[in-house]
Scaffold this active site. Structure first.
Site, PDB file in Angstrom:
ATOM      1  N   LYS A 160       0.843  -1.209   0.000  1.00  0.00           N
ATOM      2  CA  LYS A 160       0.000   0.000   0.000  1.00  0.00           C
ATOM      3  C   LYS A 160       0.873   1.253   0.000  1.00  0.00           C
ATOM      4  O   LYS A 160       1.510   1.586   0.993  1.00  0.00           O
ATOM      5  CB  LYS A 160      -0.896   0.049   1.241  1.00  0.00           C
ATOM      6  CG  LYS A 160      -1.883   1.223   1.156  1.00  0.00           C
ATOM      7  CD  LYS A 160      -2.370   1.703   2.492  1.00  0.00           C
ATOM      8  CE  LYS A 160      -1.566   2.824   3.077  1.00  0.00           C
ATOM      9  NZ  LYS A 160      -1.695   4.109   2.368  1.00  0.00           N
ATOM     10  N   GLY A 178       7.548   5.177   7.593  1.00  0.00           N
ATOM     11  CA  GLY A 178       6.777   6.410   7.722  1.00  0.00           C
ATOM     12  C   GLY A 178       7.157   7.127   8.992  1.00  0.00           C
ATOM     13  O   GLY A 178       8.270   6.968   9.503  1.00  0.00           O
ATOM     14  N   SER A 179       6.232   7.885   9.515  1.00  0.00           N
ATOM     15  CA  SER A 179       6.554   8.737  10.673  1.00  0.00           C
ATOM     16  C   SER A 179       6.522   7.941  11.977  1.00  0.00           C
ATOM     17  O   SER A 179       5.917   6.861  12.059  1.00  0.00           O
ATOM     18  CB  SER A 179       5.552   9.883  10.737  1.00  0.00           C
ATOM     19  OG  SER A 179       4.264   9.357  10.961  1.00  0.00           O
ATOM     20  N   ALA A 181       4.957   8.743  14.725  1.00  0.00           N
ATOM     21  CA  ALA A 181       3.608   8.698  15.289  1.00  0.00           C
ATOM     22  C   ALA A 181       2.805   7.559  14.664  1.00  0.00           C
ATOM     23  O   ALA A 181       2.155   6.773  15.376  1.00  0.00           O
ATOM     24  CB  ALA A 181       2.909  10.031  15.062  1.00  0.00           C
ATOM     25  N   THR A 182       2.868   7.434  13.344  1.00  0.00           N
ATOM     26  CA  THR A 182       2.113   6.362  12.691  1.00  0.00           C
ATOM     27  C   THR A 182       2.725   5.004  13.031  1.00  0.00           C
ATOM     28  O   THR A 182       2.003   4.025  13.231  1.00  0.00           O
ATOM     29  CB  THR A 182       2.068   6.574  11.163  1.00  0.00           C
ATOM     30  OG1 THR A 182       1.676   7.909  10.905  1.00  0.00           O
ATOM     31  CG2 THR A 182       1.103   5.632  10.501  1.00  0.00           C
ATOM     32  N   GLY A 183       4.030   4.949  13.117  1.00  0.00           N
ATOM     33  CA  GLY A 183       4.706   3.691  13.458  1.00  0.00           C
ATOM     34  C   GLY A 183       4.216   3.133  14.787  1.00  0.00           C
ATOM     35  O   GLY A 183       4.003   1.932  14.941  1.00  0.00           O
ATOM     36  N   GLU A 189      10.483   1.399   9.945  1.00  0.00           N
ATOM     37  CA  GLU A 189      11.549   2.328   9.521  1.00  0.00           C
ATOM     38  C   GLU A 189      10.953   3.715   9.657  1.00  0.00           C
ATOM     39  O   GLU A 189      10.142   4.123   8.829  1.00  0.00           O
ATOM     40  CB  GLU A 189      11.930   2.060   8.062  1.00  0.00           C
ATOM     41  CG  GLU A 189      12.562   0.716   7.799  1.00  0.00           C
ATOM     42  CD  GLU A 189      13.971   0.606   8.348  1.00  0.00           C
ATOM     43  OE1 GLU A 189      14.537   1.640   8.752  1.00  0.00           O
ATOM     44  OE2 GLU A 189      14.492  -0.508   8.385  1.00  0.00           O
ATOM     45  N   CYS A 239      14.588  10.397   5.335  1.00  0.00           N
ATOM     46  CA  CYS A 239      14.590  10.026   6.755  1.00  0.00           C
ATOM     47  C   CYS A 239      15.957  10.233   7.386  1.00  0.00           C
ATOM     48  O   CYS A 239      16.079  10.711   8.496  1.00  0.00           O
ATOM     49  CB  CYS A 239      14.137   8.586   6.911  1.00  0.00           C
ATOM     50  SG  CYS A 239      15.071   7.419   5.927  1.00  0.00           S
ATOM     51  N   GLU A 299      11.692  16.703  13.722  1.00  0.00           N
ATOM     52  CA  GLU A 299      12.189  16.358  12.389  1.00  0.00           C
ATOM     53  C   GLU A 299      11.493  17.286  11.400  1.00  0.00           C
ATOM     54  O   GLU A 299      10.309  17.129  11.132  1.00  0.00           O
ATOM     55  CB  GLU A 299      11.826  14.904  12.067  1.00  0.00           C
ATOM     56  CG  GLU A 299      12.280  14.485  10.698  1.00  0.00           C
ATOM     57  CD  GLU A 299      11.716  13.136  10.251  1.00  0.00           C
ATOM     58  OE1 GLU A 299      10.578  12.795  10.618  1.00  0.00           O
ATOM     59  OE2 GLU A 299      12.423  12.433   9.518  1.00  0.00           O
TER      60      GLU A 299
HETATM   61  P1  NAD Z   1       3.078   8.691   7.507  1.00  0.00           P
HETATM   62  O1  NAD Z   1       3.418   7.945   8.738  1.00  0.00           O
HETATM   63  O2  NAD Z   1       2.114   9.798   7.581  1.00  0.00           O
HETATM   64  O3  NAD Z   1       2.509   7.698   6.393  1.00  0.00           O
HETATM   65  C1  NAD Z   1       3.213   6.573   5.930  1.00  0.00           C
HETATM   66  C2  NAD Z   1       2.237   5.543   5.412  1.00  0.00           C
HETATM   67  O4  NAD Z   1       1.430   5.068   6.488  1.00  0.00           O
HETATM   68  C3  NAD Z   1       1.268   6.046   4.357  1.00  0.00           C
HETATM   69  O5  NAD Z   1       1.108   5.035   3.377  1.00  0.00           O
HETATM   70  C4  NAD Z   1      -0.014   6.239   5.139  1.00  0.00           C
HETATM   71  O6  NAD Z   1      -1.191   6.149   4.355  1.00  0.00           O
HETATM   72  C5  NAD Z   1       0.059   5.089   6.120  1.00  0.00           C
HETATM   73  N1  NAD Z   1      -0.732   5.239   7.355  1.00  0.00           N
HETATM   74  C6  NAD Z   1      -1.164   6.379   7.947  1.00  0.00           C
HETATM   75  N2  NAD Z   1      -1.831   6.098   9.085  1.00  0.00           N
HETATM   76  C7  NAD Z   1      -1.804   4.759   9.234  1.00  0.00           C
HETATM   77  C8  NAD Z   1      -2.280   3.865  10.236  1.00  0.00           C
HETATM   78  N3  NAD Z   1      -2.948   4.294  11.316  1.00  0.00           N
HETATM   79  N4  NAD Z   1      -2.040   2.543  10.083  1.00  0.00           N
HETATM   80  C9  NAD Z   1      -1.336   2.093   9.024  1.00  0.00           C
HETATM   81  N5  NAD Z   1      -0.878   2.885   8.032  1.00  0.00           N
HETATM   82  C10 NAD Z   1      -1.097   4.208   8.137  1.00  0.00           C
HETATM   83  O7  NAD Z   1       4.499   9.153   6.946  1.00  0.00           O
HETATM   84  P2  NAD Z   1       4.778  10.118   5.726  1.00  0.00           P
HETATM   85  O8  NAD Z   1       4.437  11.503   6.182  1.00  0.00           O
HETATM   86  O9  NAD Z   1       4.166   9.546   4.492  1.00  0.00           O
HETATM   87  O10 NAD Z   1       6.364   9.972   5.562  1.00  0.00           O
HETATM   88  C11 NAD Z   1       7.285  10.821   6.170  1.00  0.00           C
HETATM   89  C12 NAD Z   1       7.920  10.131   7.353  1.00  0.00           C
HETATM   90  O11 NAD Z   1       8.499   8.899   6.954  1.00  0.00           O
HETATM   91  C13 NAD Z   1       9.074  10.933   7.946  1.00  0.00           C
HETATM   92  O12 NAD Z   1       8.998  10.925   9.345  1.00  0.00           O
HETATM   93  C14 NAD Z   1      10.316  10.176   7.499  1.00  0.00           C
HETATM   94  O13 NAD Z   1      11.424  10.366   8.310  1.00  0.00           O
HETATM   95  C15 NAD Z   1       9.814   8.778   7.504  1.00  0.00           C
HETATM   96  N6  NAD Z   1      10.652   7.922   6.665  1.00  0.00           N
HETATM   97  C16 NAD Z   1      11.444   6.968   7.245  1.00  0.00           C
HETATM   98  C17 NAD Z   1      12.293   6.185   6.475  1.00  0.00           C
HETATM   99  C18 NAD Z   1      13.184   5.132   7.090  1.00  0.00           C
HETATM  100  O14 NAD Z   1      13.621   4.256   6.366  1.00  0.00           O
HETATM  101  N7  NAD Z   1      13.479   5.169   8.373  1.00  0.00           N
HETATM  102  C19 NAD Z   1      12.311   6.361   5.095  1.00  0.00           C
HETATM  103  C20 NAD Z   1      11.510   7.344   4.525  1.00  0.00           C
HETATM  104  C21 NAD Z   1      10.679   8.108   5.322  1.00  0.00           C
END
Ligand code: NAD
Length: 471
Positions: free
Chosen positions: A168, A219-220, A222-224, A241, A275, A372
């Site tokens: 997704k 992703g972020s 908070a979502t993680g 990640e 990231c 960040e």
């Molecule tokens: P995000 O957490 O908002 O979204 C990431 C994904 O999660 C999207 O596909 C989103 O639709 C999905 N999502 C949102 N809520 C969810 C939930 N409750 N359950 C499951 N999935 C959900 O992140 P973003 O704003 O798209 O990305 C930016 C962030 O990602 C930054 O903090 C960046 O540092 C991080 N990032 C980390 C790495 C790494 O490898 N460590 C790489 C790239 C980006």
């Protein structure tokens, strides 16, 4: 741009509901994306489950052969897909080509790694082995900054070890990933790779879904945390990640003119939306002013604009929410009394453009340093004592990457090892390698991706004990 479809069980599917995908250089929608229903997710998961037993039975070599074909198909589609990636993500067209090229190579690079059983004991009583088995169905959830370079390794790792997958992408950048799914449809057996697009809710349904055995999430933070909490109900395996707030510490023995271009690149790559970009630059007071001057010159030289315009180095911030967030951080920076040496404002126009910004005389306790920012803004923080700089660099809940810059490599290595981060570099920052595990400490993540360690995250460990003789 054509039409976009989910790929479920080897077939293309639309949805009753659709959402707009916005070109961040123009701030207006340029395409529509199907929005998967719960029923479509269920069918994607069922298809992946059905495909799993026979996919698991294939050899590593056989699965690698499929992945090589997929990598070749992506490589052949670079010229077609790069404009789509630039349109939805915003990065300059050449950078979009680079991303696709890197992703295509990952299908090859990550499927070369041997997963061998570990012989734990072999003695008079018998033999004990630690083996690794495919887990089942993986779910991959990706963000909007480098959508393909993050999707490709998840797909490769899962498929190579014998899992099947449902992917997704972010609702901000779903389209190129859907096209990757379309390419795969002609190569892989049905159900092995499914791609469904949708909003955050679709991600949450995946983390709750009883038919998914593992979530690989990027992703972020908070979502993680939400992903981890939600996956607990079915005790899914989870790799996270997450975000970073990487510190780079520059010692007083370097020549600012020599290292500034590399620091600038590692901070502003993808307009700071990486990231593991440098997000806090600690510079020794002796070279502080000279370093600031060099960085300001580089920021003024970097052309910001639509990724389709030749000569553009930095594209827009990818979405309005992030753009407003970065502007809010800049507002807070202005109020803090720090000196904005260059940039600091939005550029006029409909797109989400922000001037490359260098901030001096700033310290911890401001949003720009503590959070960040994930945009084209770099705080340059003065220090006098390197032990103090290390302590301040570690005084955060993030722990993704960190670096030390010096002409004394031994000293650099010793200092870098004291940084609480999943990857530390000397005289370098940003980048992954297929044979080197990548991931974060503290709240920057859980588990690792890439290399044998990453592949084993898509597998289940199994101990096998066999006695020396039948009794
Ligand atoms: P995000 O957490 O908002 O979204 C990431 C994904 O999660 C999207 O596909 C989103 O639709 C999905 N999502 C949102 N809520 C969810 C939930 N409750 N359950 C499951 N999935 C959900 O992140 P973003 O704003 O798209 O990305 C930016 C962030 O990602 C930054 O903090 C960046 O540092 C991080 N990032 C980390 C790495 C790494 O490898 N460590 C790489 C790239 C980006």
């Amino acid at each position: 741009m054509g039409e976009f479809f989910h790929v479920i069980d080897g077939r293309l599917e639309g949805s009753g509901a659709r959402f707009d995908v916005i070109n961040p250089a123009r701030g207006v929608p340029f395409a529509q994306c199907p929005d998967a229903s719960r029923e479509q997710l269920d069918r994607a998961v069922e298809a992946a489950r059905r495909a799993f037993p026979s996919w698991r039975e294939r050899s590593f070599a056989d699965r690698r052969a499929y992945l090589l074909k997929l990598g070749q198909a992506l490589e052949a589609a670079i010229e077609e897909l790069a404009p789509l990636l630039t349109s939805e993500q915003g990065k300059p067209l050449d950078r979009a080509r680079d991303e696709l090229k890197r992703a295509a190579a990952q299908f090859d690079d990550l499927s070369r790694i041997d997963i061998k059983p570990d012989l734990l004991r072999d003695d008079a009583q018998g033999r004990v082995e630690l083996r690794y088995r495919p887990l089942g169905v993986a779910g991959a959830i990706t963000p909007w900054n480098v959508p393909i370079v993050l999707a490709a390794p998840k797909i490769t790792q899962a498929l190579y070890v014998g899992d099947t997958i449902v992917v997704k992408p972010s609702p901000y950048t779903p389209l190129t990933t859907l096209k990757l799914g379309e390419l795969a449809r002609h190569i892989l057996p049905p159900g092995v790779l499914n791609v469904v697009a949708g909003g955050n809710e679709l991600g949450q349904w995946m983390t709750e879904h009883p038919g998914i055995d593992k979530i690989s999430f990027t992703g972020s933070v908070a979502t993680g945390k939400r992903v981890l909490a939600s996956a607990a109900a079915t005790l899914k395996r989870v790799t996270l990640e997450l975000g970073g707030n990487d510190a780079a510490i520059v010692l007083d023995d370097v020549d600012p003119a020599q290292v500034a271009p590399r620091l600038f690149q590692a901070a502003f790559v993808n307009s700071g939306q990486v990231c593991m970009a440098i997000k806090r630059l600690y510079v020794h007071e002796r070279i502080y002013d000279a370093m600031c001057d060099e960085l300001v010159a580089l920021a003024r030289q970097a052309r910001v604009g639509d990724g389709f315009d030749p000569g553009v180095a930095l594209g827009p911030v990818q979405n309005k929410m992030q753009y407003d967030r970065v502007l809010g951080i800049l507002e807070d920076t202005r109020r803090s009394g720090a000196r904005i040496l260059t940039g600091g404002r939005a550029l006029p126009g409909p797109g989400y453009f922000i001037e490359p910004t260098i901030v001096a005389d700033i310290a911890e306790g401001t949003r720009l340093v503590d959070e960040e920012p994930f945009g084209p803004v770099l705080p340059v923080i003065r220090y006098t004592d390197v032990d103090d700089a290390i302590r301040r660099a570690n005084d955060t809940r993030f722990g993704l990457g960190g670096s030390v810059w010096t002409n004394d490599l031994a000293r650099g290595e010793a200092l870098a090892a004291r940084l609480e981060a999943g990857t530390v570099w000397v005289n370098h920052h940003v980048g992954t390698e297929p044979t080197v595990p990548f991931g974060g400490c503290k709240e920057s993540g859980l588990g690792r991706e890439y290399a044998e360690l990453g592949l084993k995250g898509y597998m289940e460990a199994q101990v096998v004990k066999v006695p020396r003789a039948p009794r």
